[in-house]
Design an enzyme around this catalytic site. Structure first.
Site, PDB file in Angstrom:
ATOM      1  N   PHE A 217      16.227  35.060  33.354  1.00 28.28           N
ATOM      2  CA  PHE A 217      15.132  36.028  33.355  1.00 28.28           C
ATOM      3  C   PHE A 217      15.306  37.062  34.461  1.00 28.28           C
ATOM      4  CE2 PHE A 217      13.124  32.474  31.174  1.00 28.28           C
ATOM      5  CZ  PHE A 217      12.333  33.089  30.217  1.00 28.28           C
ATOM      6  N   ASP A 218      15.055  38.305  34.114  1.00 25.91           N
ATOM      7  CA  ASP A 218      14.887  39.359  35.103  1.00 25.91           C
ATOM      8  C   ASP A 218      13.510  39.122  35.743  1.00 25.91           C
ATOM      9  OD1 ASP A 218      15.138  41.958  36.376  1.00 25.91           O
ATOM     10  OD2 ASP A 218      13.749  42.700  34.853  1.00 25.91           O
TER      11      ASP A 218
END
Length: 204
Positions: free
Chosen positions: A7-8
């Site tokens: 995940f960013d």
């Protein structure tokens, strides 16, 4: 079933607009540049700061370094917490973890800030691996961040890019994933438009 989810952070798990844009505004002010409209500073959310100061304001590399230092002066204790978690994110992370997914955080934001934000919002417990950039500007591009995240996730085992999704809101997330042979999922509630993600060839 893919087992590893990268995940960013900014624009994907949290909405950092006020903190980031206000600190950019603060840095620009130190150069005599006034930008009262925070919306115009949204393009700074996502890519490395040095690049953004050079691209959007024509700063030299040396000026960009100064601007980043000024940005961090305000960000490290104030801007960092002018941030909020998107609705439903903690529940989603908990659900994914309970189903046996390995979750990792892969951000171009300096690691020291990433860790503090995750701890502040009680999200760190969901991630097996947390990777950010370094304050000295190393490991700053998304492909470098993704590469280090994969290295930490798989350790001494061969990396299996076909078992991984990179999830983010900007073209940089998609491009970083593609460089490592990883499929990407673009989210459209963040700071990259659907057009930007499609143009970058997000897989989903």
């Amino acid at each position: 079933m893919k087992k590893y989810l990268l995940f960013d952070l900014d624009g994907t798990l949290t909405d950092p607009k006020i903190g980031i844009t206000t600190c950019v505004q603060y840095a620009l002010h130190s150069f005599g540049i006034e930008e009262p409209d925070l919306d115009k500073l949204e393009p700074f959310i996502g890519p490395p700061l040095r690049d953004s100061f050079m691209e959007f304001y024509g700063f030299t590399a040396e000026q960009a370094e100064e601007a980043v230092a000024k940005y961090r002066e305000r960000f490290q204790n104030t801007g960092i917490f002018e941030n909020e978690v998107y609705a439903g994110i903690p529940e989603m992370l908990k659900n994914l973890q309970s189903k046996g997914y390995f979750l990792a955080l892969a951000s171009s934001k300096p690691q020291i800030y990433v860790e503090r934000i995750l701890e502040h919002f009680d999200l760190k417990k969901y991630f097996a691996v947390v990777v950010g950039s370094e304050l000295d500007g190393t490991r700053e591009t998304k492909d470098q961040v993704v590469q280090e995240t994969l290295h930490q996730l798989f350790k001494e085992n061969p990396i299996e890019p076909d078992q991984v999704y990179m999830i983010g809101d900007r073209k940089f997330d998609v491009e970083g994933a593609r460089a490592l042979g990883v499929e990407s999922v673009g989210v459209t509630y963040g700071y990259g438009s659907k057009e930007e993600l499609k143009e970058a060839k997000a897989d989903y």
